[in-house]
Design an enzyme around this catalytic site. Structure first.
Site, PDB file in Angstrom:
ATOM      1  N   SER A 105       0.807  -1.207   0.000  1.00  0.00           N
ATOM      2  CA  SER A 105       0.000   0.000   0.000  1.00  0.00           C
ATOM      3  C   SER A 105       0.850   1.272   0.000  1.00  0.00           C
ATOM      4  CB  SER A 105      -0.972  -0.067   1.186  1.00  0.00           C
ATOM      5  OG  SER A 105      -1.989   0.886   1.060  1.00  0.00           O
TER       6      SER A 105
ATOM      7  N   ASP B  73     -10.614  -4.461  -3.340  1.00  0.00           N
ATOM      8  CA  ASP B  73      -9.880  -3.654  -2.363  1.00  0.00           C
ATOM      9  C   ASP B  73     -10.699  -2.401  -2.051  1.00  0.00           C
ATOM     10  OD1 ASP B  73      -8.057  -1.930  -1.016  1.00  0.00           O
ATOM     11  OD2 ASP B  73      -6.361  -2.889  -2.026  1.00  0.00           O
TER      12      ASP B  73
ATOM     13  N   HIS C 223      -7.914  -5.544   1.184  1.00  0.00           N
ATOM     14  CA  HIS C 223      -6.692  -4.729   1.143  1.00  0.00           C
ATOM     15  C   HIS C 223      -5.501  -5.503   1.727  1.00  0.00           C
ATOM     16  CE1 HIS C 223      -4.434  -1.086   0.594  1.00  0.00           C
ATOM     17  NE2 HIS C 223      -4.148  -0.984   1.878  1.00  0.00           N
TER      18      HIS C 223
END
Length: 187
Positions: free
Chosen positions: A76, A142, A169
């Site tokens: 991320s 996600d 995620h």
């Protein structure tokens, strides 16, 4: 030139709101160590309120200038931080393996609090020519990083994103405490 005695080294870079103990990071570190790859999972400062300069320094201190024996895995916001680090290096670096999980370079509608960190993202043009093995992984669902954002990053890097169905995620709260797809991309 890589010799038989040169040991591979991995860095696992977490994202926003995370610590080295969260999600699948410890699982991956254990598997890499068991495969003979020295692994670190640095704690990036203030993960709930990340500062780009502090995170850049923490990644620089852990990753340094990579070589063909280096492995970097980033999740991320850690992906954007790693890409910025690689962009800052002189043009002679080489990276053995880069795996980006839910990576992005665009602002995230679900996390406007990160707009100032993300800013204009990162120019990734030309980075892939320095990377021997490049893998981008995303989920099909996600809620934080739109799949299209990760697909766009993969396209900019000249690869196609690998899709892990139903992984959200890639958080422990999504049920993801191991991530064999990342391990497969490395060993």
């Amino acid at each position: 030139m890589t010799t038989g005695t040169t040991r591979r080294r991995a860095s696992i870079i977490h994202g926003y709101g995370a610590t080295p103990e969260d999600h699948w990071f410890g699982w991956l570190a254990e598997r890499l160590e068991a495969s003979g790859i020295a692994t670190t999972v640095p704690a990036l400062p203030n993960p709930q309120a990340p500062d780009p300069a502090q995170w850049a320094e923490a990644v620089r201190a852990d990753v340094g200038t990579p070589d063909e024996n280096s492995v970097i895995v980033a999740h991320s916001l850690g992906s954007l931080t790693v890409l910025r680090h690689l962009r800052s290096l002189p043009d002679t670096w080489r990276l053995g393996t880069l795996v980006l999980v839910s990576g992005f370079v665009d602002r995230l509608p679900a996390l406007p609090e990160l707009d100032s960190y993300i800013g204009d993202g990162c120019d990734v043009e030309g980075l892939s020519k320095h990377i021997d093995r490049l893998t981008v992984i995303r989920s099909d669902a996600d809620p934080l990083v739109p799949p299209g954002h990760t697909d766009r990053l993969a396209d900019l890097l000249g690869v196609s994103a690998e899709v892990v169905p139903g992984a959200g995620h890639f958080l422990a709260s999504d049920g993801v405490t191991s991530l064999p797809e990342v391990l497969k991309a490395i060993v």
